[in-house]
Design an enzyme around this catalytic site. Structure first.
Site, PDB file in Angstrom:
ATOM      1  N   GLY A 274       8.890 -39.646  32.794  1.00 15.07           N
ATOM      2  CA  GLY A 274      10.058 -40.515  32.943  1.00 15.07           C
ATOM      3  C   GLY A 274      10.376 -40.782  34.394  1.00 15.07           C
ATOM      4  O   GLY A 274       9.547 -40.517  35.275  1.00 15.07           O
ATOM      5  N   ASN A 275      11.534 -41.321  34.646  1.00 18.85           N
ATOM      6  CA  ASN A 275      11.946 -41.580  36.029  1.00 18.85           C
ATOM      7  C   ASN A 275      13.447 -41.333  36.155  1.00 18.85           C
ATOM      8  O   ASN A 275      14.115 -41.018  35.175  1.00 18.85           O
ATOM      9  CB  ASN A 275      11.557 -43.006  36.446  1.00 18.85           C
ATOM     10  CG  ASN A 275      12.224 -44.051  35.587  1.00 18.85           C
ATOM     11  OD1 ASN A 275      13.435 -44.201  35.618  1.00 18.85           O
ATOM     12  ND2 ASN A 275      11.427 -44.758  34.783  1.00 18.85           N
ATOM     13  N   ARG A 276      13.960 -41.484  37.366  1.00 19.48           N
ATOM     14  CA  ARG A 276      15.326 -41.040  37.645  1.00 19.48           C
ATOM     15  C   ARG A 276      16.373 -42.135  37.472  1.00 19.48           C
ATOM     16  O   ARG A 276      17.505 -41.956  37.871  1.00 19.48           O
ATOM     17  CB  ARG A 276      15.381 -40.484  39.071  1.00 19.48           C
ATOM     18  CG  ARG A 276      14.542 -39.233  39.228  1.00 19.48           C
ATOM     19  CD  ARG A 276      14.436 -38.810  40.681  1.00 19.48           C
ATOM     20  NE  ARG A 276      15.736 -38.559  41.273  1.00 19.48           N
ATOM     21  CZ  ARG A 276      15.957 -38.483  42.572  1.00 19.48           C
ATOM     22  NH1 ARG A 276      14.960 -38.671  43.414  1.00 19.48           N
ATOM     23  NH2 ARG A 276      17.158 -38.250  43.034  1.00 19.48           N
ATOM     24  N   SER A 277      16.021 -43.252  36.896  1.00 17.43           N
ATOM     25  CA  SER A 277      17.015 -44.324  36.737  1.00 17.43           C
ATOM     26  C   SER A 277      18.108 -43.905  35.755  1.00 17.43           C
ATOM     27  O   SER A 277      17.821 -43.439  34.651  1.00 17.43           O
ATOM     28  CB  SER A 277      16.322 -45.591  36.229  1.00 17.43           C
ATOM     29  OG  SER A 277      17.306 -46.567  35.984  1.00 17.43           O
TER      30      SER A 277
ATOM     31  N   ALA B 259      13.957 -49.492  34.962  1.00 17.24           N
ATOM     32  CA  ALA B 259      12.786 -48.928  35.631  1.00 17.24           C
ATOM     33  C   ALA B 259      11.752 -48.676  34.533  1.00 17.24           C
ATOM     34  O   ALA B 259      11.885 -47.729  33.742  1.00 17.24           O
ATOM     35  CB  ALA B 259      13.157 -47.639  36.338  1.00 17.24           C
TER      36      ALA B 259
END
Ligand code: CTP
Length: 417
Positions: free
Chosen positions: A218-221, A285
Site C-alpha cells: 500500500g501507500n501512505r495516502s 495514489a
C-alpha cells in the site's frame, strides 16, 4: 531546543455562530469548540428553540462571550446591528427549514434573523432536518433563494436521522463545517456556486494490492485532499461522486461515496462513474504495481529464505481516461491528475511535474512535494497547479481547503458555459 515551525499563522476572525432549533444543535457545541480553538472570536446566537435543546450556559462557557437570543438583551448596544456589521463570517449550524424560510423571506423576529439581515460578510448555512422537509418544494425554493443571493447552503449529509430512519438530512460533520468556515475567513470569495449542475468525479486515498488474504502493498495516502476537494466542490454546487480507496474519513456531505480497495476496483468504479462526469479528478495514489499472483491462503513463516514477490504493472487509469476522451468514449471536458513528487539528481519537483503533465495528457496537474512525509495525512498542503495550456498557480503551505478552492477555480475556468 526550541523547534522551528512551518505552521502558518491562522488569521483570527469574528464569527457569529447561529444555532437554530434542531436536535443537531448539540453538534454545534463541537463546531464552536473547533472555531474557538482555532483562535476565532465566536458569538453564539441561538434561537429560542435552539435553547430548548442546548442551554445558554453551554454556549457562553464554550465561546467566552455573552449569549442572547432576542434583540432586547443589551439593547443599548443595538446588538442586531453590531453583530452583523462586525462579523467576518456568519455560520448557521444547524440551519432548520424554518430558519432558512425566515432568512429567505427577510423576516426578522429574533436576534439571529436580524443579524442575517444586517450581515454583509459571507454566510454559510449547514442544514439539518428530516429528508421530507429538505426535499419539500418550499425548502427547495428557500434554499435556491438563499444561494442566489450569495449564501453558501451546504447539502445535508446522508445517514441515520433522529428516529430509526436514514436519509439525507444529517448535519454535515462539525469538522467539515469548521474547515469551510476557515476557508471563507481566508478567502471570502472561495465558495461561488460556479459548479452548480456539474458532475464531478474524484478519486481519493491509496490502493492496496493483496499479497495474501491478510497482507497488502500500500501507500501512505490518507485521502484527505480528495475528500476535502469533494467538500469544497459540493459547497460550490457540484454533484460529487467520490471513489475512495481505503480512506478512514467520514463521507463528506453532498457526495456519493463508492468505497474500493485495489487499483483494479478503483479502475472499474472510476471508468463507470466517469461516463457521465463533467470533471474527473484523479487524486488517488494508485499502486503502479501489484503482486503477480497473490496467495489464496496466508503465506506462512518458513525457515527457508522467503520467495521474492513478482510484481506486474497496473494500468495507468489517468492515461486511460485521457485516451477514452480522445477516442470519443468520454466527454468530460476537464481531467485532472495529481503528482506527489520528490526532486532527484535529474530534475526538481516542478520539472518532473511538467514532464508528467505532458506525458499523461490531462488538462491540469496538481504537483506537491512530498519529501519528509509532507502532504500525507497532514491538514495542510502546498502545491503548484499546472495547466496544459501553460498556466501555473502556486499555492503556498496552508489548509487543504485553500488548495481545493484554487483547484475548483482552475476547473471552473476550463468548463464550457
Ligand atoms: N495514476 C493512475 N493510475 C496509475 C498510477 C497513477 O491513474 N496506475 C494517476 C494518479 O491518480 C495521479 C497521476 O496518475 O493523478 C500521477 O500519479 P503518479 O503516481 O505520480 O504517476 P506515475 O505515472 O506513476 O509516475 P511516477 O513514475 O512518478 O510514479
Amino acid at each position: 531546543m526550541a523547534e522551528s515551525t512551518t505552521e502558518p499563522v491562522r488569521p483570527a476572525g469574528r464569527i457569529v455562530l447561529g444555532v437554530s432549533g434542531g436536535i443537531a444543535a448539540y453538534k454545534a457545541a463541537e463546531l464552536l469548540r473547533r472555531l474557538t480553538e482555532a483562535g476565532h472570536d465566536v458569538t453564539v446566537v441561538p434561537t429560542e428553540s435552539a435553547l430548548r435543546f442546548v442551554g445558554e450556559p453551554t454556549w457562553a462557557a464554550l465561546s467566552h462571550n455573552p449569549v442572547a437570543a432576542d434583540v432586547w438583551t443589551g439593547a443599548e448596544q443595538v446588538p442586531h446591528v453590531r453583530l452583523g456589521r462586525h462579523a467576518d463570517l456568519v455560520v448557521v449550524a444547524p440551519a432548520t427549514a424554518d430558519l432558512m424560510a425566515k432568512a429567505a423571506h427577510g423576516m426578522a423576529d429574533d436576534l439571529l434573523t436580524n443579524t442575517l439581515l444586517t450581515a454583509r460578510c459571507p454566510v454559510l448555512f449547514a442544514p439539518a432536518m428530516h429528508t421530507e422537509m429538505w426535499l419539500h418544494p418550499a425548502t427547495v425554493a428557500n434554499v435556491a433563494t438563499l444561494r442566489s443571493r450569495g449564501a453558501t447552503v451546504l447539502e445535508p449529509a446522508y445517514g441515520r436521522l433522529t428516529g430509526t430512519d436514514t436519509g439525507q438530512g444529517r448535519l454535515p460533520e462539525p469538522a467539515e463545517i469548521a474547515r469551510l468556515a476557515e476557508l471563507l475567513l481566508r478567502r471570502p470569495d472561495a465558495l461561488p456556486p460556479d459548479l452548480a449542475g456539474r458532475r464531478v468525479l474524484i478519486t481519493a486515498g491509496g490502493t492496496r494490492e493483496a499479497l495474501d488474504p491478510v497482507r497488502f502493498l500500500g501507500n501512505r495516502s490518507s485521502g484527505r485532499q480528495g475528500f476535502d476537494l469533494a467538500t469544497v466542490a459540493a459547497a460550490r454546487g457540484a454533484q460529487v461522486s467520490l471513489v475512495a480507496a481505503n480512506v478512514e474519513l467520514p463521507s463528506p456531505a453532498g457526495s456519493e461515496v463508492i468505497r474500493v480497495g485495489s487499483a483494479e476496483e478503483l479502475r472499474a468504479a472510476t471508468h463507470a462513474a466517469a461516463k457521465d462526469a463533467d470533471v474527473v479528478v484523479m487524486a488517488a495514489a494508485v499502486a503502479d504495481f501489484r503482486p503477480a499472483s497473490p496467495a489464496e491462503t496466508k503465506i506462512k513463516r518458513t525457515d527457508a529464505a522467503p520467495a521474492p514477490v513478482e510484481l506486474i504493472s497496473n494500468p495507468d487509469i489517468l492515461a486511460e481516461l485521457v485516451q477514452a476522451r480522445a477516442a470519443g468514449r468520454l466527454s468530460a471536458p476537464v481531467i485532472v491528475g495529481f503528482a506527489a513528487e520528490t526532486g532527484d539528481q535529474h530534475a526538481d519537483v516542478l520539472t518532473h511535474g511538467r514532464a508528467k503533465l505532458a506525458r499523461k495528457g490531462c488538462d491540469l496537474l496538481v504537483v506537491n512535494a512530498v519529501s519528509d512525509g509532507r502532504a500525507f495525512g497532514q491538514p495542510d498542503n502546498a502545491a503548484v497547479i499546472l495547466a496544459a495550456t501553460g498556466g501555473e498557480v502556486d499555492i503556498p503551505l496552508g489548509p487543504k481547503t485553500v488548495l481545493s478552492a484554487a483547484l475548483c477555480d482552475a476547473i471552473a475556468a476550463l468548463l464550457p458555459e
